[in-house]
Design a protein around this motif. Structure first.
Motif, PDB file in Angstrom:
ATOM      1  N   MET A 165       0.807  -1.215   0.000  1.00 56.13           N
ATOM      2  CA  MET A 165       0.000   0.000   0.000  1.00 56.13           C
ATOM      3  C   MET A 165       0.847   1.276   0.000  1.00 56.13           C
ATOM      4  SD  MET A 165      -3.170  -0.773  -0.203  1.00 56.13           S
ATOM      5  CE  MET A 165      -4.381  -2.062   0.105  1.00 56.13           C
ATOM      6  N   MET A 166       2.177   1.123   0.091  1.00 55.63           N
ATOM      7  CA  MET A 166       3.053   2.298   0.086  1.00 55.63           C
ATOM      8  C   MET A 166       2.999   3.003  -1.273  1.00 55.63           C
ATOM      9  SD  MET A 166       6.442   0.815   2.040  1.00 55.63           S
ATOM     10  CE  MET A 166       7.412   2.258   1.618  1.00 55.63           C
ATOM     11  N   SER A 167       3.125   4.314  -1.230  1.00 55.73           N
ATOM     12  CA  SER A 167       3.173   5.099  -2.466  1.00 55.73           C
ATOM     13  C   SER A 167       4.625   5.200  -2.919  1.00 55.73           C
ATOM     14  CB  SER A 167       2.584   6.499  -2.221  1.00 55.73           C
ATOM     15  OG  SER A 167       2.672   7.275  -3.381  1.00 55.73           O
ATOM     16  N   ILE A 168       4.934   4.634  -4.090  1.00 57.42           N
ATOM     17  CA  ILE A 168       6.302   4.671  -4.623  1.00 57.42           C
ATOM     18  C   ILE A 168       6.265   5.097  -6.089  1.00 57.42           C
ATOM     19  CG2 ILE A 168       7.209   2.905  -3.055  1.00 57.42           C
ATOM     20  CD1 ILE A 168       6.908   0.882  -5.348  1.00 57.42           C
ATOM     21  N   ASN A 169       7.422   5.481  -6.606  1.00 57.58           N
ATOM     22  CA  ASN A 169       7.521   5.839  -8.019  1.00 57.58           C
ATOM     23  C   ASN A 169       7.280   4.612  -8.893  1.00 57.58           C
ATOM     24  OD1 ASN A 169       8.260   8.474  -7.311  1.00 57.58           O
ATOM     25  ND2 ASN A 169      10.431   7.928  -7.199  1.00 57.58           N
ATOM     26  N   ASP A 170       6.717   4.847 -10.075  1.00 59.41           N
ATOM     27  CA  ASP A 170       6.461   3.728 -10.987  1.00 59.41           C
ATOM     28  C   ASP A 170       7.761   3.055 -11.415  1.00 59.41           C
ATOM     29  OD1 ASP A 170       3.740   4.094 -10.863  1.00 59.41           O
ATOM     30  OD2 ASP A 170       3.673   5.448 -12.586  1.00 59.41           O
ATOM     31  N   GLU A 171       8.793   3.862 -11.629  1.00 63.99           N
ATOM     32  CA  GLU A 171      10.095   3.330 -12.039  1.00 63.99           C
ATOM     33  C   GLU A 171      11.125   3.616 -10.954  1.00 63.99           C
ATOM     34  OE1 GLU A 171      10.708   1.547 -14.721  1.00 63.99           O
ATOM     35  OE2 GLU A 171       8.641   1.712 -15.475  1.00 63.99           O
ATOM     36  N   LEU A 172      12.000   2.663 -10.712  1.00 63.41           N
ATOM     37  CA  LEU A 172      13.084   2.831  -9.733  1.00 63.41           C
ATOM     38  C   LEU A 172      14.345   3.281 -10.473  1.00 63.41           C
ATOM     39  CD1 LEU A 172      14.142   2.452  -6.816  1.00 63.41           C
ATOM     40  CD2 LEU A 172      14.684   0.091  -7.434  1.00 63.41           C
ATOM     41  N   SER A 173      14.737   4.538 -10.262  1.00 63.28           N
ATOM     42  CA  SER A 173      15.929   5.056 -10.945  1.00 63.28           C
ATOM     43  C   SER A 173      17.193   4.436 -10.345  1.00 63.28           C
ATOM     44  CB  SER A 173      15.984   6.580 -10.822  1.00 63.28           C
ATOM     45  OG  SER A 173      16.235   6.947  -9.476  1.00 63.28           O
ATOM     46  N   ASP A 174      18.281   4.483 -11.112  1.00 57.78           N
ATOM     47  CA  ASP A 174      19.555   3.932 -10.631  1.00 57.78           C
ATOM     48  C   ASP A 174      20.017   4.664  -9.382  1.00 57.78           C
ATOM     49  OD1 ASP A 174      19.599   2.116 -12.661  1.00 57.78           O
ATOM     50  OD2 ASP A 174      20.901   3.294 -13.972  1.00 57.78           O
ATOM     51  N   GLN A 175      19.823   6.009  -9.361  1.00 62.49           N
ATOM     52  CA  GLN A 175      20.245   6.799  -8.209  1.00 62.49           C
ATOM     53  C   GLN A 175      19.450   6.424  -6.961  1.00 62.49           C
ATOM     54  OE1 GLN A 175      22.867   9.119  -8.020  1.00 62.49           O
ATOM     55  NE2 GLN A 175      22.404   8.786  -5.855  1.00 62.49           N
ATOM     56  N   GLU A 176      18.133   6.265  -7.131  1.00 57.52           N
ATOM     57  CA  GLU A 176      17.267   5.893  -6.002  1.00 57.52           C
ATOM     58  C   GLU A 176      17.662   4.517  -5.476  1.00 57.52           C
ATOM     59  OE1 GLU A 176      12.466   5.620  -4.919  1.00 57.52           O
ATOM     60  OE2 GLU A 176      13.116   5.917  -7.002  1.00 57.52           O
ATOM     61  N   LEU A 177      17.921   3.582  -6.395  1.00 57.43           N
ATOM     62  CA  LEU A 177      18.326   2.231  -6.002  1.00 57.43           C
ATOM     63  C   LEU A 177      19.648   2.263  -5.242  1.00 57.43           C
ATOM     64  CD1 LEU A 177      18.122  -0.850  -6.062  1.00 57.43           C
ATOM     65  CD2 LEU A 177      19.106  -0.800  -8.358  1.00 57.43           C
ATOM     66  N   THR A 178      20.605   3.039  -5.751  1.00 56.49           N
ATOM     67  CA  THR A 178      21.912   3.157  -5.088  1.00 56.49           C
ATOM     68  C   THR A 178      21.770   3.728  -3.684  1.00 56.49           C
ATOM     69  OG1 THR A 178      22.995   3.483  -7.226  1.00 56.49           O
ATOM     70  CG2 THR A 178      24.215   4.189  -5.268  1.00 56.49           C
ATOM     71  N   ASP A 179      20.916   4.754  -3.546  1.00 55.84           N
ATOM     72  CA  ASP A 179      20.720   5.386  -2.237  1.00 55.84           C
ATOM     73  C   ASP A 179      20.133   4.395  -1.232  1.00 55.84           C
ATOM     74  OD1 ASP A 179      21.704   7.770  -3.161  1.00 55.84           O
ATOM     75  OD2 ASP A 179      19.742   8.685  -3.518  1.00 55.84           O
ATOM     76  N   TYR A 180      19.162   3.605  -1.672  1.00 58.67           N
ATOM     77  CA  TYR A 180      18.529   2.638  -0.771  1.00 58.67           C
ATOM     78  C   TYR A 180      19.524   1.563  -0.331  1.00 58.67           C
ATOM     79  CZ  TYR A 180      13.930   4.550  -2.114  1.00 58.67           C
ATOM     80  OH  TYR A 180      12.866   5.366  -2.311  1.00 58.67           O
ATOM     81  N   ILE A 181      20.281   1.035  -1.295  1.00 61.51           N
ATOM     82  CA  ILE A 181      21.277   0.000  -0.975  1.00 61.51           C
ATOM     83  C   ILE A 181      22.318   0.570  -0.007  1.00 61.51           C
ATOM     84  CG2 ILE A 181      23.139  -1.417  -1.914  1.00 61.51           C
ATOM     85  CD1 ILE A 181      20.432  -2.559  -2.567  1.00 61.51           C
ATOM     86  N   LYS A 182      22.694   1.827  -0.233  1.00 65.90           N
ATOM     87  CA  LYS A 182      23.682   2.479   0.631  1.00 65.90           C
ATOM     88  C   LYS A 182      23.165   2.563   2.073  1.00 65.90           C
ATOM     89  CE  LYS A 182      26.432   6.717   0.979  1.00 65.90           C
ATOM     90  NZ  LYS A 182      26.704   8.054   0.408  1.00 65.90           N
TER      91      LYS A 182
END
Length: 603
Positions: free
Chosen positions: A542-559
């Motif tokens: 039910m969380m509101s997230i972006n339709d596409e996961l950008s490389d920068q967003e993915l990198t930030d989360y993994i970090k």
């Protein structure tokens, strides 16, 4: 107990049913944006926090944390097993599950007895009705009903019948059809004599009113005497299939009208309910000779939020109306109270004054809940006496203080000021004093049991650390995209999520993707075995997230995920460094210090 259901059949059922349609049978839903919202059926609340996603075919309550798919909804709410839920849903969409009942099960015997009770009641309902409308034996009972204003339409609608004036006709009738006398005695249809163990019929020479559950199954009867026989009404005892604290008379017939009108009329007994139907009130329901219970409230919550209480106007009726209104008000319903004149009940009023007057001058002229309290607290007081008058005014101000809306408080304070020629300012001042005094008292009490547990509220409202949020957002994207799931797994390498529950979810998810090429929220929830994990996944979905996961967003989360593990390592090294210094091992402490610096640089 059913045999194992093939997975492709489960998928077929899941794809055929609409979760919004199923849940709408239990919860009144309103569309807001892409989702539907309503009051949670799993805990008491007055503000909707229960969300249903038609796109993902899942539900989640932001108040108590309940969540899952259409199968888990029925399992939680109805107490069903997964197989029972699948069978019920499959029947709804006409899908044959290709299963057969097991013959070796301890549960099978209980199920057979339960079904036998239902079958016997259904058979007798049809038989009693046939006796009333088609036979000479029932002619006098039919004339009795017609003389008292019953129409043939209402007799057929409510399947009213007649029981023969015989001691053992029903016993013989059921025995010939292989119904066990022991089970029929447990079902309340026959009674066993103590002296010789023989059986006789419970209902004899009575007009029979069938009582149904919310699905329309006949589960009990109420028999009315035709003459002076006592009791006037003889009811079935409580049995394995009949619990009056859970039953609302006519609910199965009135449900569609209630949903259409978004309103229900609550009566004290089934006779009033039938009389009201004859007058054109088709959204009427009634309790079965018991006070309104939590089970009744839960059932009403599924289809309506606005209710008019129409009980008898004698003292017991008014007291019962106040109790019912208080219960409904605490549960967040909008309430009105229809006041019957001259100590009459609805059936008597309709006979005397007609249907139109009942609809317009009783139901249509209902008081608000606060307006009813003005009348309720006035009873037994002589307002010409100063002491009674002051006590009444103080009681009403207390009740006004409970109102949430300032406009309502002002309206009723003005009404009180006008009636007793009092200063409005003085009443407002006293109302504020009472309000703050009651607030101080309530603050000292523990939370009421119908509110969500404190720990759940904390989970919802508490600000979570960055790594926790990052992990949940990664999971949300992994649930939407199979490629993202494997990409996250590669980026983490040998590392895992910091939260054990989150790691368990992605372990399940990666296993799910081994057999499923496309993401499917509802199917994944069935795949998960753990109920708590299912709830967590529903929450994440039910969380509101972006339709596409950008490389920068993915990198930030993994970090953020990896940094938290490094922070834990830094804290561990700091403890080691202090321990080394305490023991005078300064060279070792310096070496650890260098490790700490390098770890901090890598953050």
């Amino acid at each position: 107990m059913a045999d194992r259901i093939a997975e492709e059949k489960i998928d077929q059922v899941r794809q055929a049913v609409d979760i919004v349609e199923i849940i709408s049978d239990y919860v009144q839903l309103k569309k807001q944006g892409r989702n539907y919202f309503g009051l949670c059926p799993f805990h008491g609340e007055s503000t909707p926090s229960f969300s249903v996603s038609p796109d993902k075919q899942i539900y989640h309550c932001f108040g108590c944390g309940a969540g899952g798919n259409v199968f888990s909804f029925l399992m939680e709410l109805e107490g069903m097993s997964f197989q029972e839920a699948a069978i019920k849903l499959a029947a709804r969409v006409n899908i044959d599950l290709d299963i057969k009942r097991s013959t070796v099960s301890g549960e099978k015997q209980v199920s057979k007895e339960f079904q036998s009770m239902l079958d016997a009641h259904e058979l007798l309902r049809k038989f009693y009705h046939h006796l009333l409308v088609n036979t000479k034996e029932g002619q006098h009972a039919l004339e009795y009903l017609l003389d008292r204003g019953f129409s043939r339409e209402s007799i057929d609608k409510f399947q009213i019948g007649y029981s023969l004036n015989s001691w053992d006709f029903v016993y013989k009738f059921l025995s010939k059809r292989d119904f066990s006398p022991e089970w029929m005695e447990k079902a309340g249809l026959i009674i066993q004599r103590e002296r010789d163990g023989t059986y006789f019929d419970r209902f004899r020479d009575r007009i029979m009113f069938p009582i149904s559950d919310r699905n329309g199954n006949t589960i009990a009867f109420s028999g009315r005497s035709l003459g002076a026989d006592e009791p006037k009404y003889l009811n079935s005892p409580e049995t394995a299939i009949f619990n009056k604290s859970k039953i609302l008379y006519n609910y199965h017939l009135a449900k569609s009208s209630i949903k259409k009108l978004q309103h229900a009329v609550l009566f004290e007994g089934f006779a009033d309910c039938i009389a009201a139907y004859r007058s054109g009130v088709e959204n009427g329901i009634a309790t079965m000779g018991t006070s309104l219970t939590d089970e009744h409230i839960a059932l009403l919550r599924q289809s309506v939020q606005s209710i008019t209480i129409c009980y008898d106007s004698d003292k017991p009726g008014i007291e019962a109306a106040y109790r019912a209104g208080s219960h409904l008000n605490d549960a967040g319903f909008q309430i009105k109270v229809a006041m019957m004149p001259d100590g009459m009940d609805p059936d008597e009023y309709i006979k005397k004054n007609g249907s139109e007057k009942f609809r317009n001058e009783v139901i249509g002229a209902s008081s608000t809940w606060m307006g009813f309290k003005f009348l309720y607290f006035r009873r037994g007081k002589n307002l010409q006496i100063e002491g009674d008058r002051l006590a009444y005014i103080e009681q009403i101000i207390k009740e006004i203080s409970k109102l949430n809306k300032a406009v309502e408080r002002d309206h009723y304070l003005r009404q009180l000021a006008g009636e007793f020629s009092l200063s409005l300012d003085a009443l407002k001042q006293q109302q504020k004093q009472i309000f703050f005094e009651e607030k101080r008292k309530s603050n000292g009490k523990t939370e009421t049991s119908n509110k969500p547990p404190l720990k759940i509220v904390k989970q919802v409202n508490e600000l979570k650390p960055a790594h926790y949020t990052a992990e949940r957002r990664l999971i949300a994207h992994m649930l939407k995209n199979r490629d993202v799931a494997y990409k996250v797994q590669d980026l983490l390498q040998q590392n895992t999520f910091n939260m054990d529950e989150h790691q368990a979810i992605i372990t399940y998810l990666l296993g799910f993707y081994e057999d499923h090429l496309e993401p499917d929220s509802s199917a994944f929830l069935t795949y998960i075995q753990d109920e708590n994990l299912r709830r967590m996944v529903a929450n994440i979905e039910m969380m509101s997230i972006n339709d596409e996961l950008s490389d920068q967003e993915l990198t930030d989360y993994i970090k953020q995920v990896l940094n938290y593990q490094k922070m834990l390592k830094i804290k561990e090294k700091e403890v080691e460094q202090k321990e080394a210094e305490r023991h005078g091992e300064f060279s070792r402490a310096a070496a650890i210090g260098i490790e700490i610096i390098q770890l901090r640089k890598s953050l």
